[in-house]
Design an enzyme around this catalytic site. Structure first.
Site, PDB file in Angstrom:
ATOM      1  N   LYS A 248      34.665  14.951 -49.685  1.00 14.74           N
ATOM      2  CA  LYS A 248      34.489  14.115 -48.487  1.00 14.74           C
ATOM      3  C   LYS A 248      33.572  12.945 -48.799  1.00 14.74           C
ATOM      4  CE  LYS A 248      35.347  17.897 -45.272  1.00 14.74           C
ATOM      5  NZ  LYS A 248      34.800  18.986 -44.449  1.00 14.74           N
TER       6      LYS A 248
ATOM      7  N   GLN B 188      29.211  21.070 -42.388  1.00 13.78           N
ATOM      8  CA  GLN B 188      30.225  21.852 -43.110  1.00 13.78           C
ATOM      9  C   GLN B 188      30.125  23.329 -42.726  1.00 13.78           C
ATOM     10  OE1 GLN B 188      32.678  20.585 -45.230  1.00 13.78           O
ATOM     11  NE2 GLN B 188      33.464  22.664 -45.138  1.00 13.78           N
TER      12      GLN B 188
ATOM     13  N   ASP C 205      34.094  15.665 -36.629  1.00 18.77           N
ATOM     14  CA  ASP C 205      34.951  16.850 -36.779  1.00 18.77           C
ATOM     15  C   ASP C 205      35.748  17.107 -35.498  1.00 18.77           C
ATOM     16  OD1 ASP C 205      35.294  18.251 -39.122  1.00 18.77           O
ATOM     17  OD2 ASP C 205      33.381  19.320 -38.976  1.00 18.77           O
TER      18      ASP C 205
END
Ligand code: NDP
Length: 284
Positions: free
Chosen positions: A51, A95, A118
């Site tokens: 990412k 994460q 997200d």
């Protein structure tokens, strides 16, 4: 015998990343992304590095904040509060999974919804369910790009989403509904899954069970999107769909790997750009 068109997620994802990079280059500022990793989960390490690299390549101001495994929930919440307050930060991604002393839902709810790239915050989930604009989870957003690439006609199509998780199945069903599909959501309590699948013109599988969807579960000419990533005892990655069996029946199908996976990171970049523009009141 006909064979399915292979939907090339690597190519579609690379194209999308390129488009985001061009738009970022034209902005005159670098949108900021912060990825927070807690602990040493090895798979998370790979995801976070990928990412970070993709964001930097697309011109973002990207950094990873790596906290030790014994980090307390309070310390993580303090870190998130600092990122929420930092005007240079447009997107925050925590994460998952988090170590067991930390409550995931509390952490997700602590991220500023305007920076929630997200798309997991209840405010963004609620907007999606209400058909309002907000930040959408990356994987389902990526699936919508793949369906567009496959030339799928969504309006009025019978779509089946297999799986009802917060991060894939539910938001996927909402996006397909907003695109005027007639949506069925199937899960572990669904009766006669094979028959439900067979009726679908668009089948999105997100169960996490290697090759559970057999070839004869797939309707002739269906478009099949396989979200599943399952590592076998042989070390190979397989999807939730028995790919070789599906090829002669489907009109188009995503491979695993190389299908949905590359789209998730591309859509994280798209979300971060969207967040940066929305926070500054710039129309996309
Ligand atoms: P979850 O485990 O959170 O959800 C799985 C869903 O599948 C649940 O709704 C569950 O039903 C349903 N399910 C499980 N077993 C069966 C069964 N035998 N029959 C019918 N339904 C079943 O998984 P995720 O949604 O997080 O992920 C799904 C897959 O997608 C995984 O392989 C994951 O690795 C992959 N993934 C891939 C991404 C990518 O970038 N390509 C990103 C995210 C996930 P119930 O609710 O009833 O328990």
């Amino acid at each position: 015998m006909s064979t399915a068109r292979i939907i090339d997620g690597k190519a579609v994802g690379a194209r999308l990343r390129g488009q985001v990079a061009e738009r970022v280059a034209a902005l005159g500022f670098r949108p900021g992304l912060r990825v927070v990793r807690v602990g040493e989960d090895p798979a998370s390490g790979v995801y976070v590095r990928n990412k970070d690299r993709a964001a930097a390549e697309a011109g973002f101001d990207s950094a990873t904040i790596h906290l030790p495994a014994e980090t307390t929930e309070a310390a993580l919440l303090a870190q998130i509060a600092a990122l929420n307050a930092d005007p240079a930060v447009d997107g925050i991604l925590v994460q998952l999974p988090l170590p067991q002393q930390i409550d995931t839902n509390t952490v997700i709810a602590a991220v500023d919804p305007a920076k929630d790239v997200d798309g997991f915050h209840p405010v963004n989930a609620g907007k999606l369910a209400a058909g309002q604009a907000g930040l959408v989870p990356c994987t389902p957003r990526g699936v919508m790009h793949l369906l567009a690439d496959a030339g799928a006609t969504l309006r009025g199509a019978r779509a089946l989403v297999l799986g009802r998780s917060q991060i894939v199945g539910r938001p996927m069903a909402q996006l397909l509904l907003s695109a005027d599909c007639t949506v069925t959501v199937a899960h572990s309590r669904t009766r006669d899954l094979a028959a439900e699948c067979r009726r679908a013109e668009i089948l999105v599988a997100a169960v996490g069970r290697s090759e559970m969807v057999r070839g004869d579960w797939i309707g002739e000419g269906a478009i099949v999107i396989d979200v599943g990533i399952n590592r076998g005892a042989d070390g190979k990655l397989r999807g939730d769909v028995a790919y070789a069996e599906a090829l002669p029946r489907a009109a188009a199908i995503t491979p695993v790997p190389g299908g949905v996976g590359p789209m998730t990171i591309a859509c994280l970049l798209e979300n971060t750009l969207d967040a940066a523009l929305a926070r500054r009141g710039i129309s996309g």
